[in-house]
Scaffold this motif. Structure first.
Motif, PDB file in Angstrom:
ATOM      1  N   ILE A  30       2.996  31.236   6.398  1.00 37.68           N
ATOM      2  CA  ILE A  30       4.416  30.885   6.353  1.00 37.68           C
ATOM      3  C   ILE A  30       4.560  29.540   5.647  1.00 37.68           C
ATOM      4  CG2 ILE A  30       6.455  30.344   7.732  1.00 37.68           C
ATOM      5  CD1 ILE A  30       5.213  32.104   9.937  1.00 37.68           C
ATOM      6  N   ASN A  31       5.550  29.448   4.747  1.00 34.93           N
ATOM      7  CA  ASN A  31       5.766  28.214   3.998  1.00 34.93           C
ATOM      8  C   ASN A  31       7.193  27.713   4.229  1.00 34.93           C
ATOM      9  OD1 ASN A  31       5.549  26.093   2.252  1.00 34.93           O
ATOM     10  ND2 ASN A  31       5.496  27.321   0.406  1.00 34.93           N
ATOM     11  N   PRO A  32       7.382  26.736   5.126  1.00 33.91           N
ATOM     12  CA  PRO A  32       8.732  26.214   5.377  1.00 33.91           C
ATOM     13  C   PRO A  32       9.133  25.148   4.355  1.00 33.91           C
ATOM     14  CG  PRO A  32       7.193  25.197   6.867  1.00 33.91           C
ATOM     15  CD  PRO A  32       6.403  26.193   6.045  1.00 33.91           C
ATOM     16  N   MET A  33       9.234  25.535   3.086  1.00 34.26           N
ATOM     17  CA  MET A  33       9.455  24.562   2.018  1.00 34.26           C
ATOM     18  C   MET A  33      10.817  23.888   2.109  1.00 34.26           C
ATOM     19  SD  MET A  33       9.651  27.172  -1.128  1.00 34.26           S
ATOM     20  CE  MET A  33      10.861  28.454  -1.213  1.00 34.26           C
ATOM     21  N   GLU A  34      11.836  24.582   2.604  1.00 36.98           N
ATOM     22  CA  GLU A  34      13.149  23.965   2.719  1.00 36.98           C
ATOM     23  C   GLU A  34      13.137  22.831   3.735  1.00 36.98           C
ATOM     24  OE1 GLU A  34      12.705  27.279   3.357  1.00 36.98           O
ATOM     25  OE2 GLU A  34      13.438  28.157   1.508  1.00 36.98           O
ATOM     26  N   VAL A  35      12.373  23.003   4.799  1.00 37.43           N
ATOM     27  CA  VAL A  35      12.272  21.964   5.828  1.00 37.43           C
ATOM     28  C   VAL A  35      11.641  20.704   5.239  1.00 37.43           C
ATOM     29  CG1 VAL A  35      11.231  21.393   8.046  1.00 37.43           C
ATOM     30  CG2 VAL A  35      12.164  23.672   7.663  1.00 37.43           C
ATOM     31  N   PHE A  36      10.614  20.884   4.416  1.00 32.55           N
ATOM     32  CA  PHE A  36       9.974  19.739   3.775  1.00 32.55           C
ATOM     33  C   PHE A  36      10.954  19.024   2.850  1.00 32.55           C
ATOM     34  CE2 PHE A  36       5.894  22.400   4.079  1.00 32.55           C
ATOM     35  CZ  PHE A  36       5.650  21.950   5.366  1.00 32.55           C
ATOM     36  N   PHE A  56      20.447  15.946  -3.289  1.00 28.27           N
ATOM     37  CA  PHE A  56      20.183  17.368  -3.517  1.00 28.27           C
ATOM     38  C   PHE A  56      19.024  17.544  -4.496  1.00 28.27           C
ATOM     39  CE2 PHE A  56      20.937  21.204  -6.051  1.00 28.27           C
ATOM     40  CZ  PHE A  56      20.856  22.170  -5.040  1.00 28.27           C
ATOM     41  N   TYR A  57      18.977  16.721  -5.537  1.00 23.14           N
ATOM     42  CA  TYR A  57      17.869  16.790  -6.490  1.00 23.14           C
ATOM     43  C   TYR A  57      16.539  16.460  -5.829  1.00 23.14           C
ATOM     44  CZ  TYR A  57      21.244  17.039 -10.327  1.00 23.14           C
ATOM     45  OH  TYR A  57      22.249  17.411 -11.174  1.00 23.14           O
ATOM     46  N   VAL A  58      16.538  15.471  -4.956  1.00 20.98           N
ATOM     47  CA  VAL A  58      15.311  15.115  -4.236  1.00 20.98           C
ATOM     48  C   VAL A  58      14.831  16.298  -3.405  1.00 20.98           C
ATOM     49  CG1 VAL A  58      14.380  13.655  -2.393  1.00 20.98           C
ATOM     50  CG2 VAL A  58      15.777  12.641  -4.188  1.00 20.98           C
ATOM     51  N   ALA A  59      15.736  16.920  -2.662  1.00 22.12           N
ATOM     52  CA  ALA A  59      15.364  18.077  -1.836  1.00 22.12           C
ATOM     53  C   ALA A  59      14.887  19.239  -2.700  1.00 22.12           C
ATOM     54  CB  ALA A  59      16.544  18.508  -0.975  1.00 22.12           C
ATOM     55  N   ALA A  60      15.541  19.461  -3.833  1.00 20.60           N
ATOM     56  CA  ALA A  60      15.150  20.562  -4.713  1.00 20.60           C
ATOM     57  C   ALA A  60      13.764  20.338  -5.305  1.00 20.60           C
ATOM     58  CB  ALA A  60      16.179  20.729  -5.827  1.00 20.60           C
ATOM     59  N   ILE A  61      13.481  19.120  -5.731  1.00 14.69           N
ATOM     60  CA  ILE A  61      12.171  18.816  -6.310  1.00 14.69           C
ATOM     61  C   ILE A  61      11.067  19.048  -5.291  1.00 14.69           C
ATOM     62  CG2 ILE A  61      10.728  16.914  -7.156  1.00 14.69           C
ATOM     63  CD1 ILE A  61      13.339  15.794  -8.453  1.00 14.69           C
ATOM     64  N   VAL A  62      11.262  18.560  -4.087  1.00 17.09           N
ATOM     65  CA  VAL A  62      10.244  18.697  -3.042  1.00 17.09           C
ATOM     66  C   VAL A  62      10.085  20.161  -2.622  1.00 17.09           C
ATOM     67  CG1 VAL A  62       9.624  18.048  -0.690  1.00 17.09           C
ATOM     68  CG2 VAL A  62      10.549  16.346  -2.250  1.00 17.09           C
ATOM     69  N   ALA A  63      11.187  20.882  -2.471  1.00 14.61           N
ATOM     70  CA  ALA A  63      11.110  22.284  -2.061  1.00 14.61           C
ATOM     71  C   ALA A  63      10.409  23.139  -3.117  1.00 14.61           C
ATOM     72  CB  ALA A  63      12.506  22.825  -1.783  1.00 14.61           C
ATOM     73  N   VAL A  64      10.690  22.897  -4.379  1.00  9.25           N
ATOM     74  CA  VAL A  64      10.029  23.664  -5.444  1.00  9.25           C
ATOM     75  C   VAL A  64       8.541  23.347  -5.488  1.00  9.25           C
ATOM     76  CG1 VAL A  64       9.881  23.930  -7.954  1.00  9.25           C
ATOM     77  CG2 VAL A  64      12.093  24.023  -6.834  1.00  9.25           C
ATOM     78  N   ALA A  65       8.184  22.076  -5.358  1.00  6.77           N
ATOM     79  CA  ALA A  65       6.761  21.702  -5.352  1.00  6.77           C
ATOM     80  C   ALA A  65       6.036  22.342  -4.179  1.00  6.77           C
ATOM     81  CB  ALA A  65       6.613  20.181  -5.298  1.00  6.77           C
ATOM     82  N   ALA A  66       6.642  22.316  -3.000  1.00  6.00           N
ATOM     83  CA  ALA A  66       6.018  22.934  -1.825  1.00  6.00           C
ATOM     84  C   ALA A  66       5.951  24.452  -1.978  1.00  6.00           C
ATOM     85  CB  ALA A  66       6.785  22.565  -0.566  1.00  6.00           C
ATOM     86  N   GLY A  67       6.973  25.052  -2.577  1.00  6.98           N
ATOM     87  CA  GLY A  67       6.970  26.492  -2.779  1.00  6.98           C
ATOM     88  C   GLY A  67       5.891  26.954  -3.744  1.00  6.98           C
ATOM     89  N   LEU A  68       5.739  26.234  -4.846  1.00  8.16           N
ATOM     90  CA  LEU A  68       4.695  26.592  -5.807  1.00  8.16           C
ATOM     91  C   LEU A  68       3.305  26.421  -5.212  1.00  8.16           C
ATOM     92  CD1 LEU A  68       6.162  25.043  -9.067  1.00  8.16           C
ATOM     93  CD2 LEU A  68       5.928  27.460  -8.531  1.00  8.16           C
ATOM     94  N   THR A  69       3.115  25.346  -4.464  1.00 10.74           N
ATOM     95  CA  THR A  69       1.815  25.122  -3.825  1.00 10.74           C
ATOM     96  C   THR A  69       1.531  26.202  -2.799  1.00 10.74           C
ATOM     97  OG1 THR A  69       2.096  22.761  -4.128  1.00 10.74           O
ATOM     98  CG2 THR A  69       0.464  23.452  -2.538  1.00 10.74           C
ATOM     99  N   GLY A  70       2.525  26.567  -2.012  1.00 16.04           N
ATOM    100  CA  GLY A  70       2.342  27.635  -1.031  1.00 16.04           C
ATOM    101  C   GLY A  70       2.021  28.963  -1.686  1.00 16.04           C
ATOM    102  N   ASP A  71       2.648  29.251  -2.817  1.00 15.16           N
ATOM    103  CA  ASP A  71       2.370  30.495  -3.540  1.00 15.16           C
ATOM    104  C   ASP A  71       0.932  30.527  -4.046  1.00 15.16           C
ATOM    105  OD1 ASP A  71       3.058  32.998  -4.765  1.00 15.16           O
ATOM    106  OD2 ASP A  71       3.168  31.923  -6.682  1.00 15.16           O
TER     107      ASP A  71
END
Length: 83
Positions: A30-36, A56-71
């Motif tokens: 499970i990857n809770p990228m939005e929470v990060f 919003f940009y800060v949250a988007a950058i972090v969520a995308v980075a966490a999502g790609l890493t989780g994938d």
């Protein structure tokens, strides 16, 4: 147009979020990228007082980075299971 302090918090937050994302995906799948993203957004907002759009940009950058890493880690996990 992100302030310097917010950019530094974003970079450090990405580093921390990708590390936690690797751990979460490796153990549970499970990857809770939005929470990060929200977690780093709150820190950036508290430290530097960025506007709503910049936060919003800060949250988007972090969520995308966490999502790609989780994938990527999910792919590694599947490969390890299948040998």
């Amino acid at each position: 147009d992100l302030p310097l302090i917010a950019a530094i918090v974003t970079i450090l937050g990405c580093w921390l979020a990708t590390t936690m994302s690797c751990q979460c995906v490796g153990l549970s799948g499970i990857n809770p990228m939005e929470v990060f993203g929200i977690f780093v957004l709150i820190i950036a907002k508290a430290v530097s007082g960025v506007s709503g759009t910049e936060a919003f940009y800060v949250a988007a950058i972090v969520a995308v980075a966490a999502g790609l890493t989780g994938d990527v880690m999910n792919d590694f996990r599947s490969g390890h299971i299948l040998h």
